[in-house]
Design an enzyme around this catalytic site. Structure first.
Site, PDB file in Angstrom:
ATOM      1  N   LYS A 111     -15.595 -58.479 -89.440  1.00 21.59           N
ATOM      2  CA  LYS A 111     -14.150 -58.667 -89.589  1.00 21.59           C
ATOM      3  C   LYS A 111     -13.634 -59.832 -88.750  1.00 21.59           C
ATOM      4  O   LYS A 111     -12.759 -60.572 -89.187  1.00 21.59           O
ATOM      5  CB  LYS A 111     -13.401 -57.384 -89.218  1.00 21.59           C
ATOM      6  CG  LYS A 111     -13.551 -56.283 -90.262  1.00 21.59           C
ATOM      7  CD  LYS A 111     -12.751 -55.052 -89.891  1.00 21.59           C
ATOM      8  CE  LYS A 111     -12.965 -53.922 -90.896  1.00 21.59           C
ATOM      9  NZ  LYS A 111     -12.430 -52.645 -90.391  1.00 21.59           N
ATOM     10  N   LYS A 192     -19.825 -52.114-102.939  1.00 20.41           N
ATOM     11  CA  LYS A 192     -19.343 -50.758-102.759  1.00 20.41           C
ATOM     12  C   LYS A 192     -17.890 -50.677-103.265  1.00 20.41           C
ATOM     13  O   LYS A 192     -17.123 -51.623-103.111  1.00 20.41           O
ATOM     14  CB  LYS A 192     -19.395 -50.442-101.252  1.00 20.41           C
ATOM     15  CG  LYS A 192     -18.917 -49.067-100.883  1.00 20.41           C
ATOM     16  CD  LYS A 192     -19.060 -48.828 -99.382  1.00 20.41           C
ATOM     17  CE  LYS A 192     -18.136 -47.706 -98.945  1.00 20.41           C
ATOM     18  NZ  LYS A 192     -18.157 -47.446 -97.520  1.00 20.41           N
ATOM     19  N   LYS A 195     -10.914 -50.619-102.240  1.00 18.08           N
ATOM     20  CA  LYS A 195      -9.601 -51.049-102.699  1.00 18.08           C
ATOM     21  C   LYS A 195      -9.401 -52.562-102.533  1.00 18.08           C
ATOM     22  O   LYS A 195      -8.885 -53.235-103.417  1.00 18.08           O
ATOM     23  CB  LYS A 195      -8.527 -50.312-101.900  1.00 18.08           C
ATOM     24  CG  LYS A 195      -7.155 -50.446-102.493  1.00 18.08           C
ATOM     25  CD  LYS A 195      -6.522 -49.087-102.620  1.00 18.08           C
ATOM     26  CE  LYS A 195      -5.229 -49.152-103.384  1.00 18.08           C
ATOM     27  NZ  LYS A 195      -4.741 -47.802-103.681  1.00 18.08           N
TER      28      LYS A 195
END
Ligand code: TRP
Length: 335
Positions: A111, A192, A195
């Protein structure tokens, strides 16, 4: 009886990946264990987000969870920011967590790489996660494979705190990977289901919307035209059939795919119907819950009260063991 804690990000409506991968497991666990299930809004703000949307996303996640069978009578369901002890214990844990451990977390590295300036909240994400679980002194944490590293760090934090302030006070929780460790791929058949990648189907979507999403979904690449025979085992849609269709249909699908008896669209039609049917009762419950937002608010407030009763007691003991002056007393008792 184990004490179970798990958390989920307030990403709005659940999708079929988190429904099958995590939430059906929660629904089973609440029958046998003392469970705390938490919508982790303080974790959500460690990444870029829209403040105007967070409230609705948190509410929709609560609606989805209850509609999917998480029962506020059988477990403690609450929103993380409603229980301020989570952040309080996170601060305490930051004082025993080695910086190097935080810096080597895979999720942090991934991230932070995508960010121009890396914020301390992102680094400390796993510390808050440790506080979530240990605040309830839970020993079992149902999570996906991607969270195992965070649970290991959580165990280390518990060990470090215990060594300094109170042997055996915090348990070292175990990750409980859901039996089949189902990793549900998105409709792109690659990543995977998530959203943020836009490759999901929401559990509350209407039959027509389900169809619109399945229609362009990626299948066996060898099936260029309807006449090319396919290999069900390499097709993500076949995997979804196994999760949503009765076994007789699953067999028929495999056979019709291998013999090119059906085109992919025929196969998707059947899947869309079965998915819609399976999700229908969840859609109905969600509609009822949405119609009465006050009731949902009350359920979450009651959950937070129950969570807080435990959290407050843990923090009282933590403060005492750490030598923090009790707030109730004006001065030390025996001067
Ligand atoms: N980090 C978890 C995830 O992204 C969510 C989470 C926050 C969590 N706190 C938790 C999971 C505590 C288990 C226990 O999925």
């Amino acid at each position: 009886m184990a004490r179970v804690f798990s958390g989920i990000q307030p990403s709005g409506e659940l999708h079929i990946g988190n429904y099958l991968g995590a939430v059906t497991n929660w629904v089973a666990l609440q029958e046998q264990h003392e469970c705390f299930f938490c919508i982790v809004d303080y974790h959500a703000i460690t990444q870029d987000y829209e403040p105007q949307e967070l409230e609705a996303r948190t509410f929709d996640m609560a609606v989805s969870l209850v509609a999917a069978g998480v029962d506020p009578e059988k477990c403690v369901l609450f929103v993380q920011s409603h229980v301020p002890e989570h952040t309080e214990l996170a601060w305490v844990f930051m004082t025993v967590t080695p910086l190097g451990e935080l810096e080597r977390m895979t999720q942090f590295k991934d991230k932070s790489q995508r960010q121009e300036s890396v914020l301390a909240g992102l680094l400390n994400y796993p510390v808050l996660q440790a506080a979530d679980v240990l605040l309830y002194r839970a020993d079992t944490v149902p999570v996906g494979e991607d969270q195992v590293q965070h649970i290991e760090l959580m165990r280390e934090i518990a060990r470090k705190w215990n060594a300094r302030y109170g042997t055996g006070f915090f348990p070292e929780p175990d990750a409980a990977l859901s039996g089949k460790a189902r990793r549900i791929l998105g409709l792109d058949g690659e990543a995977k289901m998530s959203k943020s990648l836009g490759n999901t189907i929401g559990i509350l979507e209407q039959p027509e919307e389900i169809w619109q999403r399945l229609r362009p979904a990626v299948t066996d690449p060898a099936r260029v035209t309807k006449k090319d025979p396919g290999t069900p085992e390499v097709c993500n849609l076949y995997a979804l059939h196994q999760l949503f269709s009765p076994s007789s249909t699953v067999e028929e699908v495999a056979q019709k795919c291998r013999s090119a008896g059906w085109g992919c669209l025929d196969c998707k039609r059947v899947l869309a119907d079965n998915m819609s049917t399976r999700l229908a009762p969840i859609r109905e419950r969600a509609a009822e819950l949405r119609a009465d937002p006050d009731r949902m608010g009350e359920l979450l407030a009651a959950g937070a009260d129950r969570a807080r009763a435990v959290a407050r007691e843990t923090m009282r003991e933590v403060r005492e063991r750490m030598g923090l002056l009790p707030g109730e007393a004006r001065a030390p008792a025996n001067r």
